[in-house]
Write a protein that holds these residues in place. Structure first.
Motif, PDB file in Angstrom:
ATOM      1  N   TYR A  32      10.954 -12.089 -47.339  1.00 41.73           N
ATOM      2  CA  TYR A  32       9.965 -11.331 -48.100  1.00 41.73           C
ATOM      3  C   TYR A  32       8.693 -12.151 -48.308  1.00 41.73           C
ATOM      4  O   TYR A  32       7.585 -11.683 -48.050  1.00 41.73           O
ATOM      5  CB  TYR A  32      10.599 -10.927 -49.436  1.00 41.73           C
ATOM      6  CG  TYR A  32       9.691 -10.206 -50.390  1.00 41.73           C
ATOM      7  CD1 TYR A  32       9.349  -8.878 -50.186  1.00 41.73           C
ATOM      8  CD2 TYR A  32       9.184 -10.863 -51.506  1.00 41.73           C
ATOM      9  CE1 TYR A  32       8.512  -8.211 -51.078  1.00 41.73           C
ATOM     10  CE2 TYR A  32       8.358 -10.205 -52.396  1.00 41.73           C
ATOM     11  CZ  TYR A  32       8.026  -8.884 -52.179  1.00 41.73           C
ATOM     12  OH  TYR A  32       7.206  -8.237 -53.052  1.00 41.73           O
ATOM     13  N   TRP A  33       8.838 -13.401 -48.757  1.00 35.29           N
ATOM     14  CA  TRP A  33       7.664 -14.223 -49.046  1.00 35.29           C
ATOM     15  C   TRP A  33       6.988 -14.742 -47.789  1.00 35.29           C
ATOM     16  O   TRP A  33       5.760 -14.887 -47.762  1.00 35.29           O
ATOM     17  CB  TRP A  33       8.030 -15.355 -50.003  1.00 35.29           C
ATOM     18  CG  TRP A  33       8.118 -14.831 -51.407  1.00 35.29           C
ATOM     19  CD1 TRP A  33       9.246 -14.581 -52.121  1.00 35.29           C
ATOM     20  CD2 TRP A  33       7.029 -14.424 -52.224  1.00 35.29           C
ATOM     21  NE1 TRP A  33       8.937 -14.041 -53.343  1.00 35.29           N
ATOM     22  CE2 TRP A  33       7.565 -13.933 -53.443  1.00 35.29           C
ATOM     23  CE3 TRP A  33       5.648 -14.406 -52.074  1.00 35.29           C
ATOM     24  CZ2 TRP A  33       6.774 -13.458 -54.468  1.00 35.29           C
ATOM     25  CZ3 TRP A  33       4.856 -13.927 -53.105  1.00 35.29           C
ATOM     26  CH2 TRP A  33       5.414 -13.464 -54.277  1.00 35.29           C
ATOM     27  N   CYS A  34       7.754 -15.033 -46.743  1.00 33.63           N
ATOM     28  CA  CYS A  34       7.122 -15.452 -45.479  1.00 33.63           C
ATOM     29  C   CYS A  34       6.286 -14.323 -44.898  1.00 33.63           C
ATOM     30  O   CYS A  34       5.170 -14.546 -44.422  1.00 33.63           O
ATOM     31  CB  CYS A  34       8.178 -15.898 -44.471  1.00 33.63           C
ATOM     32  SG  CYS A  34       8.817 -17.540 -44.784  1.00 33.63           S
ATOM     33  N   TYR A  35       6.800 -13.132 -44.968  1.00 36.96           N
ATOM     34  CA  TYR A  35       6.039 -11.996 -44.475  1.00 36.96           C
ATOM     35  C   TYR A  35       4.761 -11.816 -45.288  1.00 36.96           C
ATOM     36  O   TYR A  35       3.688 -11.602 -44.727  1.00 36.96           O
ATOM     37  CB  TYR A  35       6.878 -10.718 -44.514  1.00 36.96           C
ATOM     38  CG  TYR A  35       6.082  -9.507 -44.086  1.00 36.96           C
ATOM     39  CD1 TYR A  35       5.850  -9.265 -42.739  1.00 36.96           C
ATOM     40  CD2 TYR A  35       5.534  -8.631 -45.023  1.00 36.96           C
ATOM     41  CE1 TYR A  35       5.097  -8.175 -42.338  1.00 36.96           C
ATOM     42  CE2 TYR A  35       4.771  -7.548 -44.631  1.00 36.96           C
ATOM     43  CZ  TYR A  35       4.557  -7.312 -43.284  1.00 36.96           C
ATOM     44  OH  TYR A  35       3.808  -6.255 -42.883  1.00 36.96           O
ATOM     45  N   ARG A  36       4.858 -11.891 -46.591  1.00 38.33           N
ATOM     46  CA  ARG A  36       3.678 -11.742 -47.444  1.00 38.33           C
ATOM     47  C   ARG A  36       2.658 -12.844 -47.175  1.00 38.33           C
ATOM     48  O   ARG A  36       1.462 -12.585 -47.097  1.00 38.33           O
ATOM     49  CB  ARG A  36       4.076 -11.765 -48.916  1.00 38.33           C
ATOM     50  CG  ARG A  36       4.681 -10.468 -49.366  1.00 38.33           C
ATOM     51  CD  ARG A  36       4.829 -10.469 -50.848  1.00 38.33           C
ATOM     52  NE  ARG A  36       4.691  -9.088 -51.313  1.00 38.33           N
ATOM     53  CZ  ARG A  36       4.510  -8.746 -52.544  1.00 38.33           C
ATOM     54  NH1 ARG A  36       4.416  -9.680 -53.474  1.00 38.33           N
ATOM     55  NH2 ARG A  36       4.410  -7.490 -52.891  1.00 38.33           N
ATOM     56  N   LEU A  37       3.131 -14.083 -47.046  1.00 34.37           N
ATOM     57  CA  LEU A  37       2.231 -15.206 -46.790  1.00 34.37           C
ATOM     58  C   LEU A  37       1.546 -15.061 -45.431  1.00 34.37           C
ATOM     59  O   LEU A  37       0.323 -15.213 -45.320  1.00 34.37           O
ATOM     60  CB  LEU A  37       3.009 -16.523 -46.868  1.00 34.37           C
ATOM     61  CG  LEU A  37       2.202 -17.791 -46.616  1.00 34.37           C
ATOM     62  CD1 LEU A  37       1.199 -17.989 -47.745  1.00 34.37           C
ATOM     63  CD2 LEU A  37       3.131 -18.979 -46.489  1.00 34.37           C
ATOM     64  N   LEU A  38       2.325 -14.753 -44.399  1.00 34.67           N
ATOM     65  CA  LEU A  38       1.743 -14.593 -43.059  1.00 34.67           C
ATOM     66  C   LEU A  38       0.766 -13.421 -43.002  1.00 34.67           C
ATOM     67  O   LEU A  38      -0.287 -13.514 -42.371  1.00 34.67           O
ATOM     68  CB  LEU A  38       2.848 -14.406 -42.020  1.00 34.67           C
ATOM     69  CG  LEU A  38       3.644 -15.648 -41.676  1.00 34.67           C
ATOM     70  CD1 LEU A  38       4.834 -15.295 -40.793  1.00 34.67           C
ATOM     71  CD2 LEU A  38       2.755 -16.667 -40.988  1.00 34.67           C
ATOM     72  N   SER A  39       1.104 -12.320 -43.650  1.00 40.78           N
ATOM     73  CA  SER A  39       0.186 -11.181 -43.631  1.00 40.78           C
ATOM     74  C   SER A  39      -1.077 -11.479 -44.430  1.00 40.78           C
ATOM     75  O   SER A  39      -2.159 -11.009 -44.080  1.00 40.78           O
ATOM     76  CB  SER A  39       0.876  -9.919 -44.139  1.00 40.78           C
ATOM     77  OG  SER A  39       1.290 -10.077 -45.475  1.00 40.78           O
ATOM     78  N   ALA A  40      -0.973 -12.279 -45.494  1.00 43.12           N
ATOM     79  CA  ALA A  40      -2.160 -12.654 -46.262  1.00 43.12           C
ATOM     80  C   ALA A  40      -3.063 -13.593 -45.470  1.00 43.12           C
ATOM     81  O   ALA A  40      -4.288 -13.474 -45.498  1.00 43.12           O
ATOM     82  CB  ALA A  40      -1.751 -13.313 -47.583  1.00 43.12           C
ATOM     83  N   VAL A  41      -2.456 -14.515 -44.720  1.00 43.14           N
ATOM     84  CA  VAL A  41      -3.236 -15.500 -43.969  1.00 43.14           C
ATOM     85  C   VAL A  41      -3.742 -14.929 -42.645  1.00 43.14           C
ATOM     86  O   VAL A  41      -4.904 -15.114 -42.275  1.00 43.14           O
ATOM     87  CB  VAL A  41      -2.393 -16.777 -43.725  1.00 43.14           C
ATOM     88  CG1 VAL A  41      -3.101 -17.738 -42.786  1.00 43.14           C
ATOM     89  CG2 VAL A  41      -2.070 -17.457 -45.042  1.00 43.14           C
ATOM     90  N   LEU A  42      -2.876 -14.230 -41.912  1.00 40.80           N
ATOM     91  CA  LEU A  42      -3.231 -13.788 -40.559  1.00 40.80           C
ATOM     92  C   LEU A  42      -3.555 -12.302 -40.446  1.00 40.80           C
ATOM     93  O   LEU A  42      -4.005 -11.856 -39.391  1.00 40.80           O
ATOM     94  CB  LEU A  42      -2.072 -14.108 -39.602  1.00 40.80           C
ATOM     95  CG  LEU A  42      -1.721 -15.589 -39.458  1.00 40.80           C
ATOM     96  CD1 LEU A  42      -0.484 -15.751 -38.597  1.00 40.80           C
ATOM     97  CD2 LEU A  42      -2.897 -16.354 -38.882  1.00 40.80           C
ATOM     98  N   GLY A  43      -3.322 -11.527 -41.492  1.00 35.01           N
ATOM     99  CA  GLY A  43      -3.511 -10.081 -41.408  1.00 35.01           C
ATOM    100  C   GLY A  43      -4.932  -9.681 -41.064  1.00 35.01           C
ATOM    101  O   GLY A  43      -5.180  -8.900 -40.150  1.00 35.01           O
ATOM    102  N   ILE A  44      -5.892 -10.226 -41.798  1.00 32.07           N
ATOM    103  CA  ILE A  44      -7.294  -9.851 -41.570  1.00 32.07           C
ATOM    104  C   ILE A  44      -7.815 -10.386 -40.239  1.00 32.07           C
ATOM    105  O   ILE A  44      -8.434  -9.633 -39.486  1.00 32.07           O
ATOM    106  CB  ILE A  44      -8.162 -10.294 -42.769  1.00 32.07           C
ATOM    107  CG1 ILE A  44      -7.770  -9.455 -43.994  1.00 32.07           C
ATOM    108  CG2 ILE A  44      -9.641 -10.146 -42.451  1.00 32.07           C
ATOM    109  CD1 ILE A  44      -8.431  -9.876 -45.271  1.00 32.07           C
ATOM    110  N   PRO A  45      -7.576 -11.661 -39.882  1.00 34.59           N
ATOM    111  CA  PRO A  45      -8.054 -12.111 -38.564  1.00 34.59           C
ATOM    112  C   PRO A  45      -7.430 -11.326 -37.404  1.00 34.59           C
ATOM    113  O   PRO A  45      -8.125 -10.973 -36.439  1.00 34.59           O
ATOM    114  CB  PRO A  45      -7.639 -13.584 -38.502  1.00 34.59           C
ATOM    115  CG  PRO A  45      -7.499 -14.004 -39.913  1.00 34.59           C
ATOM    116  CD  PRO A  45      -7.040 -12.787 -40.664  1.00 34.59           C
ATOM    117  N   LEU A  46      -6.141 -11.024 -37.504  1.00 34.88           N
ATOM    118  CA  LEU A  46      -5.515 -10.252 -36.420  1.00 34.88           C
ATOM    119  C   LEU A  46      -6.023  -8.817 -36.395  1.00 34.88           C
ATOM    120  O   LEU A  46      -6.156  -8.223 -35.314  1.00 34.88           O
ATOM    121  CB  LEU A  46      -3.995 -10.287 -36.552  1.00 34.88           C
ATOM    122  CG  LEU A  46      -3.345 -11.599 -36.131  1.00 34.88           C
ATOM    123  CD1 LEU A  46      -1.851 -11.565 -36.406  1.00 34.88           C
ATOM    124  CD2 LEU A  46      -3.611 -11.894 -34.671  1.00 34.88           C
TER     125      LEU A  46
END
Length: 113
Positions: A32-46
């Motif tokens: 749950y937290w890895c997904y949230r962290l990755l989406s927060a960091v990489l969501g907008i650039p991707l």
């Protein structure tokens, strides 16, 4: 992906109940937290990368692919008329003559004893 899909104990082999509950909690919370962290960091650039890529594909399709296909269809229409004219001029009389020659052919099958 659920915990049971990744970690499954075969029938007849079970760990301690506390270990199973602890590993389930650890797996679920870390996922749950890895997904949230990755989406927060990489969501907008991707999202920017994918938006740019699909915009590029749309641009190429609208301004290059469709006009090329339309141009090809216009050019091939002239060639198809010439081809059709040649077929009707040369092949139609030939095949009509061959069909008249072969129309009188009779085939008979006999069984000899």
């Amino acid at each position: 992906v659920d915990f049971e899909d990744v970690i499954a104990e075969p029938v007849g082999t079970y760990s301690f109940d506390g270990v199973w509950k602890g590993s389930y909690t650890t797996f679920t919370v870390s996922k749950y937290w890895c997904y949230r962290l990755l989406s927060a960091v990489l969501g907008i650039p991707l999202a920017v990368v994918w938006g740019f890529l699909f915009a590029l594909i749309s641009f190429c399709h609208i301004w290059a692919v469709v006009p090329c296909i339309k141009s090809y269809l216009i050019e091939i229409q002239c060639v198809s008329r010439i081809y059709s004219l040649c077929i009707h001029t040369f092949c139609d009389p030939l095949f009509e003559a061959l069909s008249k020659i072969c129309s009188n052919v009779r085939v008979m099958l006999r069984k000899e004893t």
